[in-house]
Design a protein around this motif. Structure first.
Motif, PDB file in Angstrom:
ATOM      1  N   ARG A  68       0.852  -1.195   0.000  1.00 43.52           N
ATOM      2  CA  ARG A  68       0.000   0.000   0.000  1.00 43.52           C
ATOM      3  C   ARG A  68       0.888   1.246   0.000  1.00 43.52           C
ATOM      4  NH1 ARG A  68      -5.158  -0.111   1.455  1.00 43.52           N
ATOM      5  NH2 ARG A  68      -4.871  -1.972   2.729  1.00 43.52           N
ATOM      6  N   SER A  69       0.802   2.031  -1.084  1.00 39.75           N
ATOM      7  CA  SER A  69       1.676   3.184  -1.288  1.00 39.75           C
ATOM      8  C   SER A  69       0.895   4.281  -1.994  1.00 39.75           C
ATOM      9  CB  SER A  69       2.861   2.818  -2.197  1.00 39.75           C
ATOM     10  OG  SER A  69       3.453   1.597  -1.844  1.00 39.75           O
ATOM     11  N   THR A  70       1.329   5.525  -1.806  1.00 45.33           N
ATOM     12  CA  THR A  70       0.699   6.641  -2.503  1.00 45.33           C
ATOM     13  C   THR A  70       1.784   7.522  -3.106  1.00 45.33           C
ATOM     14  OG1 THR A  70      -1.195   6.603  -1.018  1.00 45.33           O
ATOM     15  CG2 THR A  70      -0.871   8.624  -2.270  1.00 45.33           C
ATOM     16  N   PHE A  71       1.495   8.038  -4.290  1.00 53.16           N
ATOM     17  CA  PHE A  71       2.435   8.866  -5.041  1.00 53.16           C
ATOM     18  C   PHE A  71       1.730  10.156  -5.437  1.00 53.16           C
ATOM     19  CE2 PHE A  71       3.026   4.399  -5.546  1.00 53.16           C
ATOM     20  CZ  PHE A  71       4.352   4.212  -5.205  1.00 53.16           C
ATOM     21  N   LEU A  72       2.356  11.272  -5.129  1.00 55.70           N
ATOM     22  CA  LEU A  72       1.825  12.577  -5.507  1.00 55.70           C
ATOM     23  C   LEU A  72       2.628  13.052  -6.705  1.00 55.70           C
ATOM     24  CD1 LEU A  72      -0.172  14.770  -4.849  1.00 55.70           C
ATOM     25  CD2 LEU A  72       1.395  15.628  -3.112  1.00 55.70           C
ATOM     26  N   VAL A  73       1.936  13.212  -7.841  1.00 54.62           N
ATOM     27  CA  VAL A  73       2.584  13.513  -9.116  1.00 54.62           C
ATOM     28  C   VAL A  73       2.196  14.936  -9.527  1.00 54.62           C
ATOM     29  CG1 VAL A  73       2.888  12.755 -11.515  1.00 54.62           C
ATOM     30  CG2 VAL A  73       2.348  11.065  -9.729  1.00 54.62           C
ATOM     31  N   ASP A  74       3.201  15.729  -9.895  1.00 54.17           N
ATOM     32  CA  ASP A  74       2.918  17.121 -10.277  1.00 54.17           C
ATOM     33  C   ASP A  74       2.423  17.206 -11.721  1.00 54.17           C
ATOM     34  OD1 ASP A  74       5.134  17.262 -12.054  1.00 54.17           O
ATOM     35  OD2 ASP A  74       6.375  18.370 -10.640  1.00 54.17           O
ATOM     36  N   PRO A  75       1.975  18.391 -12.144  1.00 58.84           N
ATOM     37  CA  PRO A  75       1.410  18.516 -13.502  1.00 58.84           C
ATOM     38  C   PRO A  75       2.400  18.207 -14.632  1.00 58.84           C
ATOM     39  CG  PRO A  75       0.701  20.350 -12.137  1.00 58.84           C
ATOM     40  CD  PRO A  75       1.748  19.608 -11.357  1.00 58.84           C
ATOM     41  N   LYS A  76       3.701  18.209 -14.341  1.00 59.60           N
ATOM     42  CA  LYS A  76       4.697  17.868 -15.365  1.00 59.60           C
ATOM     43  C   LYS A  76       4.987  16.372 -15.415  1.00 59.60           C
ATOM     44  CE  LYS A  76       6.868  22.372 -15.309  1.00 59.60           C
ATOM     45  NZ  LYS A  76       7.966  23.188 -14.805  1.00 59.60           N
ATOM     46  N   GLY A  77       4.366  15.608 -14.521  1.00 58.77           N
ATOM     47  CA  GLY A  77       4.578  14.156 -14.517  1.00 58.77           C
ATOM     48  C   GLY A  77       5.723  13.707 -13.638  1.00 58.77           C
ATOM     49  N   VAL A  78       6.143  14.565 -12.697  1.00 65.50           N
ATOM     50  CA  VAL A  78       7.240  14.230 -11.786  1.00 65.50           C
ATOM     51  C   VAL A  78       6.656  13.864 -10.422  1.00 65.50           C
ATOM     52  CG1 VAL A  78       9.308  15.108 -10.621  1.00 65.50           C
ATOM     53  CG2 VAL A  78       8.836  15.744 -13.000  1.00 65.50           C
ATOM     54  N   ILE A  79       7.126  12.772  -9.863  1.00 66.31           N
ATOM     55  CA  ILE A  79       6.685  12.359  -8.533  1.00 66.31           C
ATOM     56  C   ILE A  79       7.294  13.315  -7.519  1.00 66.31           C
ATOM     57  CG2 ILE A  79       6.792  10.536  -6.794  1.00 66.31           C
ATOM     58  CD1 ILE A  79       6.830   8.544  -9.192  1.00 66.31           C
ATOM     59  N   ARG A  80       6.439  13.948  -6.729  1.00 69.05           N
ATOM     60  CA  ARG A  80       6.908  14.951  -5.775  1.00 69.05           C
ATOM     61  C   ARG A  80       6.891  14.460  -4.336  1.00 69.05           C
ATOM     62  NH1 ARG A  80       6.887  20.243  -7.568  1.00 69.05           N
ATOM     63  NH2 ARG A  80       7.958  20.568  -5.592  1.00 69.05           N
ATOM     64  N   HIS A  81       6.067  13.457  -4.050  1.00 70.52           N
ATOM     65  CA  HIS A  81       6.022  12.910  -2.688  1.00 70.52           C
ATOM     66  C   HIS A  81       5.631  11.440  -2.771  1.00 70.52           C
ATOM     67  CE1 HIS A  81       5.869  14.038   1.676  1.00 70.52           C
ATOM     68  NE2 HIS A  81       5.363  12.831   1.730  1.00 70.52           N
ATOM     69  N   VAL A  82       6.236  10.623  -1.904  1.00 70.79           N
ATOM     70  CA  VAL A  82       5.955   9.189  -1.872  1.00 70.79           C
ATOM     71  C   VAL A  82       5.635   8.781  -0.435  1.00 70.79           C
ATOM     72  CG1 VAL A  82       6.901   6.869  -2.246  1.00 70.79           C
ATOM     73  CG2 VAL A  82       7.532   8.727  -3.802  1.00 70.79           C
ATOM     74  N   TRP A  83       4.570   8.019  -0.289  1.00 73.29           N
ATOM     75  CA  TRP A  83       4.247   7.394   0.983  1.00 73.29           C
ATOM     76  C   TRP A  83       4.361   5.890   0.788  1.00 73.29           C
ATOM     77  CZ3 TRP A  83       1.643  11.616  -0.839  1.00 73.29           C
ATOM     78  CH2 TRP A  83       1.540  12.734   0.003  1.00 73.29           C
ATOM     79  N   PRO A  84       5.495   5.298   1.160  1.00 73.26           N
ATOM     80  CA  PRO A  84       5.612   3.838   1.065  1.00 73.26           C
ATOM     81  C   PRO A  84       4.988   3.209   2.313  1.00 73.26           C
ATOM     82  CG  PRO A  84       7.699   4.765   1.780  1.00 73.26           C
ATOM     83  CD  PRO A  84       6.744   5.928   1.597  1.00 73.26           C
ATOM     84  N   LYS A  85       4.439   2.042   2.191  1.00 74.87           N
ATOM     85  CA  LYS A  85       3.868   1.309   3.323  1.00 74.87           C
ATOM     86  C   LYS A  85       2.888   2.177   4.108  1.00 74.87           C
ATOM     87  CE  LYS A  85       7.885  -1.642   3.609  1.00 74.87           C
ATOM     88  NZ  LYS A  85       9.063  -2.047   4.327  1.00 74.87           N
ATOM     89  N   VAL A  86       1.843   2.607   3.435  1.00 72.29           N
ATOM     90  CA  VAL A  86       0.833   3.495   4.005  1.00 72.29           C
ATOM     91  C   VAL A  86       0.049   2.818   5.127  1.00 72.29           C
ATOM     92  CG1 VAL A  86      -1.419   4.538   3.447  1.00 72.29           C
ATOM     93  CG2 VAL A  86       0.535   4.893   1.936  1.00 72.29           C
ATOM     94  N   SER A  87      -0.174   3.575   6.176  1.00 76.89           N
ATOM     95  CA  SER A  87      -1.136   3.209   7.211  1.00 76.89           C
ATOM     96  C   SER A  87      -2.403   4.004   6.886  1.00 76.89           C
ATOM     97  CB  SER A  87      -0.580   3.590   8.584  1.00 76.89           C
ATOM     98  OG  SER A  87      -1.544   3.324   9.564  1.00 76.89           O
TER      99      SER A  87
END
Length: 157
Positions: free
Chosen positions: A120-139
């Motif tokens: 379970r992970s979440t990725f925040l992607v900016d309008p240019k297609g670059v990952i700006r924040h990662v939440w690995p192993k989400v609670s």
């Protein structure tokens, strides 16, 4: 190991719950919350999806869209969306074409046993297609709030 912030979102072409093809290029131009979850209609995944559903207006007020990502079939996604009234698209990645390069598939502990599965992970992607924040192993508890805070903070910077 999850993909690192500052990395472009890997190229992909997957089907959503409606059978439409969605590619990495389709996500450009808007902030995107891409969350990987293990399985439709399971307790933790339902809680997470409903949290995103219940906070979608807040996510959208920050100019972002939400996509869920799992290995489930289109039919399974359709049932999950109907049952939970989910107002966002779910992507089907049965071959882990996107899950693997994101680092969201691999070894994890489940009921004390090591298994291969979606982390379970979440990725925040900016309008240019670059990952700006990662939440690995989400609670799940409090996670959507953390995503909203990061999204707001990144937009101010």
């Amino acid at each position: 190991m999850s993909i690192q912030p500052g990395t472009p979102l890997p190229a992909f072409s997957l089907q959503d719950d409606q059978g439409h093809t969605v590619t990495d290029k389709d996500l450009k131009g808007r902030w995107t919350v891409l969350y990987a979850y293990p399985k439709d209609s399971t307790p933790g995944c339902t809680t997470e999806a409903c949290d995103f559903r219940d906070n979608l207006a807040r996510v959208q007020s920050l100019g972002a869209q939400v996509y869920g990502l799992s290995r489930d079939s289109l039919k399974s996604h359709q049932n999950f969306i109907a049952k939970q009234s989910l107002p966002f698209r779910l992507l089907s990645d049965p071959d882990c074409a996107l899950l693997n390069p994101l680092g969201a598939f691999g070894k994890k502990l489940m009921y004390g046993k090591e298994v291969q599965g979606i982390i379970r992970s979440t990725f925040l992607v900016d309008p240019k297609g670059v990952i700006r924040h990662v939440w690995p192993k989400v609670s799940v508890k409090g996670h959507v709030e953390a995503v909203l805070e990061a999204l707001a903070a990144l937009q101010k910077s």
